[in-house]
Design a protein around this motif. Structure first.
Motif, short mmCIF file in Angstrom:
data_model
loop_
_atom_site.label_atom_id
_atom_site.label_comp_id
_atom_site.label_asym_id
_atom_site.label_seq_id
_atom_site.Cartn_x
_atom_site.Cartn_y
_atom_site.Cartn_z
N LEU A 1 0.83 -1.20 0.00
CA LEU A 1 0.00 0.00 0.00
C LEU A 1 0.87 1.26 0.00
O LEU A 1 0.61 2.20 -0.75
CB LEU A 1 -0.94 -0.01 1.21
N ILE A 2 1.93 1.27 0.80
CA ILE A 2 2.85 2.41 0.84
C ILE A 2 3.50 2.62 -0.52
O ILE A 2 3.57 3.74 -1.03
CB ILE A 2 3.92 2.21 1.93
N TYR A 3 3.97 1.54 -1.12
CA TYR A 3 4.60 1.64 -2.44
C TYR A 3 3.62 2.21 -3.46
O TYR A 3 3.97 3.07 -4.26
CB TYR A 3 5.12 0.26 -2.90
N GLY A 4 2.38 1.73 -3.42
CA GLY A 4 1.37 2.22 -4.35
C GLY A 4 1.04 3.69 -4.14
O GLY A 4 0.90 4.45 -5.11
N ILE A 5 0.95 4.12 -2.89
CA ILE A 5 0.66 5.52 -2.60
C ILE A 5 1.79 6.42 -3.09
O ILE A 5 1.56 7.47 -3.69
CB ILE A 5 0.38 5.72 -1.10
N LEU A 6 3.02 5.99 -2.89
CA LEU A 6 4.16 6.79 -3.36
C LEU A 6 4.22 6.83 -4.89
O LEU A 6 4.59 7.84 -5.48
CB LEU A 6 5.46 6.25 -2.78
N PHE A 7 3.85 5.72 -5.53
CA PHE A 7 3.82 5.71 -7.00
C PHE A 7 2.72 6.63 -7.53
O PHE A 7 2.91 7.33 -8.52
CB PHE A 7 3.64 4.29 -7.53
N ILE A 8 1.56 6.65 -6.87
CA ILE A 8 0.48 7.56 -7.29
C ILE A 8 0.94 9.00 -7.16
O ILE A 8 0.65 9.84 -8.03
CB ILE A 8 -0.80 7.31 -6.47
#
Length: 177
Positions: free
Chosen positions: A72-79
């Motif tokens: 989830l953290i990785y996805g939020i940073l990618f967004i």
């Protein structure tokens, strides 16, 4: 008020979910080629990442409760990176091109020099795991950027949503990929 955590924390212990380092490879629906498979339910980790992005982007601290939270953290940073790139584009065609290039660009894995979250992620144990993680994260990035485009350009074709672009100045956990 605490940050919102992944609802997939309970599912990460299933036998068909692979764990590399301390990052769980959760299934999600996709049209891109890669190592993941479709989940049993309609709601997947990509939808959850998009749903929780705006609420979690206000937090500077995030207590990690498992591998699903790391994804989830990785996805939020990618967004966040995607929205920073979209801030300079206007049409959907340009945005698709920019985000697909960003998703396919070479990126750092946990354990690599220059990965911003090395203190939170364990590196893959070998070359095979590193290759699997790279393929999974590339597929994750492609699907996430595709679904983000449908949300940002929901109403008008050539005007991105101001409600999404307002979060370009926010930095979740003061980090960026």
């Amino acid at each position: 008020m605490p940050a919102y955590h992944s609802t997939f924390l309970a599912e990460e212990q299933q036998a068909n979910n692979r764990v590399i380092g301390n990052l769980v490879l959760l299934p999600f629906h996709t049209k891109f080629r890669g190592p993941t498979f479709p989940p049993d339910q309609e709601y997947d980790i990509i939808e959850e990442t998009l749903d929780l992005f705006r609420a979690n982007s206000f937090f500077r601290n995030f207590e990690i409760k498992g591998g699903a939270d790391r994804l989830l953290i990785y996805g939020i940073l990618f967004i966040s990176d995607c929205l920073n790139k979209l801030n300079k584009t206007t049409s959907v065609k340009d945005a698709q091109r920019v985000l697909m290039n960003l998703a396919l660009d070479d990126f750092k894995l946990p354990g690599d020099i220059g990965f911003p979250l090395n203190n939170l992620y364990l590196p893959p144990s070998g070359k095979n795991e590193a290759d699997l993680l790279r393929a999974y994260l590339q597929q994750f990035r492609q699907e996430l950027s595709e679904r983000l485009l449908t949300r940002v350009y929901q109403g008008e074709e050539d005007v991105p949503s101001k409600h999404w672009l307002a979060f370009t100045k926010r930095r979740f956990m003061n980090k960026s990929l």
